[in-house]
Design an enzyme around this catalytic site. Structure first.
Site, PDB file in Angstrom:
ATOM      1  N   VAL A   1      -8.857  17.863 -22.712  1.00 11.39           N
ATOM      2  CA  VAL A   1      -8.968  16.569 -22.041  1.00 11.39           C
ATOM      3  C   VAL A   1     -10.407  16.044 -22.136  1.00 11.39           C
ATOM      4  CG1 VAL A   1      -8.725  15.328 -19.838  1.00 11.39           C
ATOM      5  CG2 VAL A   1      -7.083  17.121 -20.451  1.00 11.39           C
ATOM      6  N   CYS A   2     -11.373  16.933 -22.019  1.00 16.60           N
ATOM      7  CA  CYS A   2     -12.786  16.539 -21.958  1.00 16.60           C
ATOM      8  C   CYS A   2     -13.242  15.668 -23.125  1.00 16.60           C
ATOM      9  CB  CYS A   2     -13.679  17.774 -21.842  1.00 16.60           C
ATOM     10  SG  CYS A   2     -13.334  18.773 -20.378  1.00 16.60           S
TER      11      CYS A   2
END
Length: 189
Positions: free
Chosen positions: A57-58
């Site tokens: 996700v980052c």
């Protein structure tokens, strides 16, 4: 569980951290710099945190902040990203991930976790940062905080919208967007 998040109206803590700012292999020795409060003093700033480098996700969030860098720059706002990974991990990740190679903002390394701890955004038991976003005004006061769980990405356009609203220093209704009338204008305040 996290400790109490430093909130609105609080002074942003003093810090001095190493940051990855460059990946140019033709300019060795320029990959890192020290970032401290003087970097944001007298300016609006957005500091956003992610849990770990080399995750899923980052990089989507970091790339989206980068895609919107000009939105922050147009608002005379300093953009900073941070995690508890080291500057060397940040550098390796930027070199490894095509979407992170051309970042226009520093990636702060809070390896001691002292800043994340002061902000109250460390997730137990791993002691990695939650997906926290802080808007800080030119006086160093926290004006907005948003914290997401580890597996949920944030909305960068909402950060820009809130920054716009804060910079008006007026009453802004729900869903207000830059260019729309504030309540001050609507009500003649």
């Amino acid at each position: 569980m996290m400790s109490k998040v430093l909130g609105i109206g609080s002074i942003f803590p003093e810090f001095s951290k190493t940051a990855c700012v460059e990946i140019d292999v033709d300019a060795p020795g320029k990959e890192f710099t020290t970032i401290d409060n003087s970097y944001i003093k007298g300016k609006w700033a957005v500091l956003f945190w992610w849990p770990k480098d080399f995750t899923f996700v980052c990089p989507t969030e970091i790339a989206e902040f980068n895609n919107n860098f000009d939105e922050f720059d147009d608002r005379d706002t300093v953009l900073l990203g941070a995690s508890t990974d080291s500057e060397f991990v940040h550098l390796a990740w930027r070199r490894d991930n095509e979407n992170l190679r051309d970042l226009k903002f520093p990636m702060i390394a809070d390896t001691s976790k002292t800043l994340a701890e002061e902000l109250g955004i460390l997730a137990e038991p791993e002691k990695v940062a939650y997906r926290a976003t802080f808007i800080i005004d030119p006086d160093g006061i926290i004006r907005w905080v948003s914290v997401n769980d580890l597996n949920v990405g944030r909305n960068v356009q909402e950060v820009v919208r809130v920054l716009d609203a804060l910079q008006t220093d007026e009453l802004c209704p729900c869903n207000w967007k830059k260019g729309e009338k504030t309540l001050n204008e609507t009500l003649g305040l």
